[in-house]
Design an enzyme around this catalytic site. Structure first.
Site, short mmCIF file in Angstrom:
data_model
loop_
_atom_site.label_atom_id
_atom_site.label_comp_id
_atom_site.label_asym_id
_atom_site.label_seq_id
_atom_site.Cartn_x
_atom_site.Cartn_y
_atom_site.Cartn_z
N GLY B 14 0.82 -1.21 0.00
CA GLY B 14 0.00 0.00 0.00
C GLY B 14 0.86 1.25 0.00
O GLY B 14 2.09 1.19 0.09
N TYR B 147 -15.44 0.42 8.03
CA TYR B 147 -14.05 0.80 8.32
C TYR B 147 -13.92 1.27 9.76
O TYR B 147 -13.08 0.79 10.52
CB TYR B 147 -13.62 1.90 7.35
CG TYR B 147 -12.16 2.27 7.44
CD1 TYR B 147 -11.18 1.40 7.00
CD2 TYR B 147 -11.76 3.49 7.98
CE1 TYR B 147 -9.83 1.75 7.08
CE2 TYR B 147 -10.43 3.85 8.06
CZ TYR B 147 -9.46 2.97 7.61
OH TYR B 147 -8.13 3.32 7.70
#
Lengths: 341, 341
Positions: B14, B147
């Site tokens: 990422g 999330y």
């Protein structure tokens, strides 16, 4: 005549779960009770051991399960602080993984799932009474978080299964409930006070005893769950008794009803203990035409009678032979213990 | 001379994870990068393909993994709303199950684990700036909850592993971070504005553009993570830039730095979008002697240069041949893919 369903109740051997099983069976449904007996007991279901429409599966809710049902009531999780704090990691996983497993089962079966959420998702609330659109005040890293955050995350999973997979979910936020079959040692205030009063021991108050709670008799809570399950509303819907009383008043009621002359003693308030909690039940009134019916004195009387009976008789081994589900049929492609009626 | 460690970085491919790997390798550590490449890319690690102290495992963080390490940086989770909302159930499970897996690995190895938590656990905050003892305002059933609640629950697991199993945890609450290697399509405001400006397209503002954010350059965030990992503090500690700017100001900076004459256009604010978010970094200053060092204009310049280079060159297939860990050694008794250096 309402139609009948095949219904899975997780946490069936618990206080609330066992009353729910009773009511569902009274209404003609077939009921599969699942429990790992970590905080539930076989005693709570012993009276159902010959019931033709009841079956029992001793299993953790987090384990895969293959079964065809129309309705799932997901109640499995230790619910009193001393129980859920014994294995905090296990508590969180029970809520999150258990709810995920049951949502997957519901998705596979096309079943409707009712999630037993909790007033604990409001934490130590800044809003009184709490409405469903209040977002709560929970300390993510405190000793109650294993329960509170696990249950919050379970709500999230429910609504994402609704949006992402079309699973019909119902979310009830259950406030303090009391009644027969509460565990004498579960550490909740109603059972603590009753046990202490019946033993003639001192009644323990935490803090100054001025903190308030609202207590709903179990029959009322179960009625709310049944109505929510069969309603068109997803919730979340608060289910609780909005009648707010201080711990002092509760202690006085219990002393009066037991005829005890026990003394009050004071202990420090535990960390993150909510100072006040009370449901706004406007939504349940509107959507479900539901409100608690059992007055406190009447509910306490029935609870005290049950505790007196259980405390008076020598404790029998918890070995009721429950009617087990047969391990016959593998339904869920993902695997898991396959059970049938 | 600081000692060197064997370090697992989850989410290594990422944006943030790849910069963290770079810095750890610069400091002499061995780094095992894990990523399932769902939102990370091989391109982000391509420059490490011949590095003697770097290995890569393509695997989901929720799968069992057998490995001996001293440090675990748990960054694996899609972090921008368009990515984490693609599969909300998967996002929640990545945070909760992934963190649980990594905590189990840390427990088994005796490793220290740093959890990448987030300012999102504060939801749409009522307190400004946010201090670590603020409990947040998160809608459990909204579109961002997968999330936010997943990350809240992961914090809870960390602190229960500390209390219950003695695992050395470090929790960083990371605020908006920007820099080279952000995905052009990740939907975050800095990358959106830069891509739009470089393409000469209209700059999209949500709401009236008066909402504020604080942007921390990735080098500063990584430095904070390294300091927290090697500190004696568990956290949670906010890591972010307290310099608060409106979306209007950000747009103007990007337009000035790119020399673009793009127009501003306005769109409705998405549901549950926080109106304002800004860290109080007093704790990071005191405990870690940390504060952001890179001014916005300088960080934006480096980010814009990176985007301009990537957008100008034809997109190469994402097929960097990363040095794979060998599947040799089974260390974790619970099983899982066994990997070694």
């Amino acid at each position: 005549m309402p139609s009948t369903h095949d219904i899975l109740v997780t946490g069936a051997a618990g206080f609330l779960g066992s009353h729910l099983c009773d009511r569902l069976l009274e209404r003609g449904h077939r009921v599969m009770g699942l429990d790992n007996l970590s905080s539930g007991t076989r005693d709570n279901l012993a009276h159902l051991q010959s019931h033709p429409r009841f079956r029992f599966v001793e299993q953790n809710v987090t384990a895969p399960l293959a079964l065809q049902v129309d309705r799932i009531y997901n109640l499995a999780c230790p619910a009193s602080p001393p129980h859920y704090q014994q294995d905090p990691v296990g508590t969180t996983l029970t809520s999150v993984l258990g709810t995920w497993r049951m949502l997957e089962l519901a998705r596979h079966c096309g079943a409707r799932l009712l999630q037993a959420s909790t007033s604990e998702i409001y934490g130590d609330p800044a809003q009184h009474p709490q409405r469903e659109d209040y977002h709560g005040d929970v300390n993510t890293i405190g000793p109650r978080a294993c329960y509170d955050e696990g249950k919050r995350c379970a709500e999230t999973l429910c609504f994402d299964y609704l949006r992402q997979h079309g699973v019909a979910v119902r979310v009830a936020r259950i406030f303090n409930t009391y009644g027969p079959r509460m565990l004498p040692d579960d550490g909740r205030v109603v059972s603590n006070f009753i046990v202490q009063a019946l033993h003639g021991a001192d009644i323990t108050l935490y803090g100054d005893g001025g903190q308030t709670r609202c207590f709903c008799f179990v029959d009322d809570t179960v009625e709310g769950l049944l109505r929510l399950m069969e309603s068109d509303s997803t919730g979340p819907v608060n289910l609780g008794n909005p009648h707010e009383i201080t711990m002092h008043v509760l202690a006085a009621e219990v002393l009066a009803l037991t005829g005890s002359s026990a003394q009050l003693v004071y202990r420090p308030l535990p960390q993150d203990d909510p100072r006040r909690r009370c449901p706004d039940i406007g939504l349940a009134r509107r959507l479900l035409d539901w409100a608690p019916q059992v007055p406190l004195a009447q509910g306490l009387r029935r609870t005290i009678d049950d505790f007196a009976r259980r405390l008076a008789s020598p404790r029998t081994p918890d070995e009721a032979a429950l009617p087990l589900a047969s391990a016959l049929l593998r339904v869920q492609p993902a695997g898991g213990q396959a059970v049938s009626w």
